[in-house]
Design a protein around this motif. Structure first.
Motif, PDB file in Angstrom:
ATOM      1  N   PHE A  26      24.440 -39.968 -86.515  1.00 11.09           N
ATOM      2  CA  PHE A  26      24.954 -40.567 -85.284  1.00 11.09           C
ATOM      3  C   PHE A  26      26.403 -40.174 -85.035  1.00 11.09           C
ATOM      4  O   PHE A  26      27.174 -39.943 -85.978  1.00 11.09           O
ATOM      5  CB  PHE A  26      24.830 -42.093 -85.357  1.00 11.09           C
ATOM      6  CG  PHE A  26      23.410 -42.577 -85.328  1.00 11.09           C
ATOM      7  CD1 PHE A  26      22.742 -42.731 -84.126  1.00 11.09           C
ATOM      8  CD2 PHE A  26      22.737 -42.858 -86.515  1.00 11.09           C
ATOM      9  CE1 PHE A  26      21.422 -43.158 -84.097  1.00 11.09           C
ATOM     10  CE2 PHE A  26      21.424 -43.297 -86.494  1.00 11.09           C
ATOM     11  CZ  PHE A  26      20.762 -43.439 -85.279  1.00 11.09           C
ATOM     12  N   VAL A  27      26.765 -40.105 -83.745  1.00 10.46           N
ATOM     13  CA  VAL A  27      28.128 -39.783 -83.332  1.00 10.46           C
ATOM     14  C   VAL A  27      28.597 -40.835 -82.327  1.00 10.46           C
ATOM     15  O   VAL A  27      27.790 -41.460 -81.629  1.00 10.46           O
ATOM     16  CB  VAL A  27      28.224 -38.382 -82.706  1.00 10.46           C
ATOM     17  CG1 VAL A  27      27.836 -37.315 -83.719  1.00 10.46           C
ATOM     18  CG2 VAL A  27      27.356 -38.275 -81.450  1.00 10.46           C
ATOM     19  N   GLY A  28      29.904 -41.007 -82.245  1.00 14.46           N
ATOM     20  CA  GLY A  28      30.482 -41.913 -81.269  1.00 14.46           C
ATOM     21  C   GLY A  28      31.929 -41.552 -81.015  1.00 14.46           C
ATOM     22  O   GLY A  28      32.645 -41.162 -81.944  1.00 14.46           O
ATOM     23  N   GLY A  29      32.359 -41.646 -79.760  1.00 16.69           N
ATOM     24  CA  GLY A  29      33.728 -41.256 -79.468  1.00 16.69           C
ATOM     25  C   GLY A  29      34.161 -41.626 -78.066  1.00 16.69           C
ATOM     26  O   GLY A  29      33.578 -42.501 -77.424  1.00 16.69           O
ATOM     27  N   VAL A  30      35.197 -40.943 -77.594  1.00 20.77           N
ATOM     28  CA  VAL A  30      35.794 -41.213 -76.283  1.00 20.77           C
ATOM     29  C   VAL A  30      35.899 -39.911 -75.494  1.00 20.77           C
ATOM     30  O   VAL A  30      35.892 -38.814 -76.058  1.00 20.77           O
ATOM     31  CB  VAL A  30      37.192 -41.852 -76.432  1.00 20.77           C
ATOM     32  CG1 VAL A  30      37.089 -43.214 -77.095  1.00 20.77           C
ATOM     33  CG2 VAL A  30      38.128 -40.947 -77.239  1.00 20.77           C
ATOM     34  N   HIS A  31      36.006 -40.053 -74.174  1.00 24.86           N
ATOM     35  CA  HIS A  31      36.171 -38.890 -73.303  1.00 24.86           C
ATOM     36  C   HIS A  31      37.088 -39.250 -72.146  1.00 24.86           C
ATOM     37  O   HIS A  31      37.242 -40.424 -71.783  1.00 24.86           O
ATOM     38  CB  HIS A  31      34.822 -38.389 -72.772  1.00 24.86           C
ATOM     39  CG  HIS A  31      34.036 -39.423 -72.039  1.00 24.86           C
ATOM     40  ND1 HIS A  31      33.049 -40.182 -72.640  1.00 24.86           N
ATOM     41  CD2 HIS A  31      34.090 -39.862 -70.748  1.00 24.86           C
ATOM     42  CE1 HIS A  31      32.529 -41.019 -71.758  1.00 24.86           C
ATOM     43  NE2 HIS A  31      33.144 -40.845 -70.595  1.00 24.86           N
ATOM     44  N   ILE A  32      37.701 -38.216 -71.554  1.00 22.51           N
ATOM     45  CA  ILE A  32      38.550 -38.382 -70.377  1.00 22.51           C
ATOM     46  C   ILE A  32      38.373 -37.155 -69.504  1.00 22.51           C
ATOM     47  O   ILE A  32      38.210 -36.041 -70.014  1.00 22.51           O
ATOM     48  CB  ILE A  32      40.031 -38.586 -70.766  1.00 22.51           C
ATOM     49  CG1 ILE A  32      40.877 -38.891 -69.526  1.00 22.51           C
ATOM     50  CG2 ILE A  32      40.579 -37.386 -71.529  1.00 22.51           C
ATOM     51  CD1 ILE A  32      42.295 -39.340 -69.866  1.00 22.51           C
ATOM     52  N   GLY A  33      38.381 -37.356 -68.190  1.00 23.82           N
ATOM     53  CA  GLY A  33      38.160 -36.222 -67.302  1.00 23.82           C
ATOM     54  C   GLY A  33      38.604 -36.506 -65.889  1.00 23.82           C
ATOM     55  O   GLY A  33      39.091 -37.600 -65.560  1.00 23.82           O
ATOM     56  N   VAL A  34      38.433 -35.508 -65.032  1.00 21.84           N
ATOM     57  CA  VAL A  34      38.792 -35.630 -63.627  1.00 21.84           C
ATOM     58  C   VAL A  34      37.777 -34.868 -62.793  1.00 21.84           C
ATOM     59  O   VAL A  34      37.308 -33.797 -63.203  1.00 21.84           O
ATOM     60  CB  VAL A  34      40.229 -35.097 -63.375  1.00 21.84           C
ATOM     61  CG1 VAL A  34      40.345 -33.613 -63.707  1.00 21.84           C
ATOM     62  CG2 VAL A  34      40.665 -35.358 -61.943  1.00 21.84           C
ATOM     63  N   ASN A  35      37.409 -35.420 -61.643  1.00 23.74           N
ATOM     64  CA  ASN A  35      36.475 -34.793 -60.717  1.00 23.74           C
ATOM     65  C   ASN A  35      37.132 -34.562 -59.370  1.00 23.74           C
ATOM     66  O   ASN A  35      38.044 -35.307 -58.964  1.00 23.74           O
ATOM     67  CB  ASN A  35      35.237 -35.682 -60.494  1.00 23.74           C
ATOM     68  CG  ASN A  35      34.302 -35.703 -61.691  1.00 23.74           C
ATOM     69  OD1 ASN A  35      34.095 -34.689 -62.338  1.00 23.74           O
ATOM     70  ND2 ASN A  35      33.743 -36.864 -61.983  1.00 23.74           N
ATOM     71  N   GLN A  36      36.631 -33.555 -58.651  1.00 17.40           N
ATOM     72  CA  GLN A  36      37.022 -33.326 -57.267  1.00 17.40           C
ATOM     73  C   GLN A  36      35.764 -33.034 -56.466  1.00 17.40           C
ATOM     74  O   GLN A  36      35.090 -32.025 -56.709  1.00 17.40           O
ATOM     75  CB  GLN A  36      38.009 -32.149 -57.151  1.00 17.40           C
ATOM     76  CG  GLN A  36      38.435 -31.852 -55.726  1.00 17.40           C
ATOM     77  CD  GLN A  36      39.184 -33.010 -55.084  1.00 17.40           C
ATOM     78  OE1 GLN A  36      40.122 -33.552 -55.669  1.00 17.40           O
ATOM     79  NE2 GLN A  36      38.763 -33.422 -53.893  1.00 17.40           N
TER      80      GLN A  36
END
Length: 231
Positions: free
Chosen positions: A74-84
């Motif tokens: 199993f894996v677990g974590g965080v993410h951050i991003g931007v959309n246009q």
């Protein structure tokens, strides 16, 4: 009689116009969801790995050896991003993520009287994304660079105990696809599949003698679900 009808029409016309205006204001046309903006969130899932210990010319008659290790978990974590979001409903974006994992395996190295323990300590990526918005639903594809910290140890039955033989950060690439759905203006749920190839690295210590070519490779198939907050 004609004068009476004309007067009645002039009196009722403003009231009818006012009533139509009230109905128009009370029933505005619903606007479509806008995917543009910054977001961040969490994700978790399962990773199935494929890994081999390659030893050149160490087999019978000088043949190469490929010993499978294949960590998973199993894996677990965080993410951050931007959309246009563009005018034609196409959505372009960029995202980075990092995940800590319980992805490991124990395999037997035939003929050596030892066990190999392999473990992916963490993995991360920086990717571009592209999708097409169906109002609040966004199917997308993604690809970019990926890295993973990969550790391998030999578990012997002798006095040496556990011997670390590989502790390296592998660098490679990742690609996949997913779908997101904005169930409110701020909260977005997702499901995603990714394939990652982290390349190969030489064994960190000369366990098999000087001049022996030996390395570990690592590939993973990940299925993840996540929740993001759009700022």
């Amino acid at each position: 009689m004609k004068i009476l009808l004309l007067a009645t029409a002039l009196i009722l016309a403003p009231a009818g116009m006012a009533c139509a205006a009230d109905i128009s204001e009370a029933s505005p046309v619903a606007s479509s969801y806008d995917w543009s903006g910054l977001y961040a969130g969490v994700h978790f899932g399962y990773a199935s790995g494929k890994s081999n210990l390659f030893i050149g010319g160490a087999g019978p008659g000088g043949t190469d050896i490929n010993a499978p290790l294949d960590p998973s978990g199993f894996v677990g974590g965080v993410h951050i991003g931007v959309n246009q979001e563009l005018a034609n409903s196409f959505v372009l974006g960029a995202e980075a993520d990092i995940a800590y994992s319980n992805v490991d395996a124990v395999g037997t190295f035939a003929g050596a009287g030892a066990l190999f323990k392999s473990e992916v300590k963490w993995s991360g990526s920086a990717r571009l994304r592209a999708g097409y918005a169906f109002d609040r639903t966004l199917p997308y594809i993604t690809a970019g660079v990926a890295a993973a910290k990969y550790e391998v140890s030999v578990m012997t039955t002798g006095p040496g105990g556990t011997i670390p033989v590989h502790d390296e950060t592998h660098l490679g690439w990742t690609a996949g696809a997913g779908v997101e759905h904005a169930f409110t203006d701020r909260w977005i749920a997702r499901v995603e599949y990714r394939y990652s190839d982290f390349g190969k690295k030489d064994v960190s210590v000369p366990l098999f003698g000087l001049g022996t070519v030996a390395n570990f490779d690592l590939k993973t198939h990940d299925v993840r679900v996540g929740l993001s907050y759009k700022f």
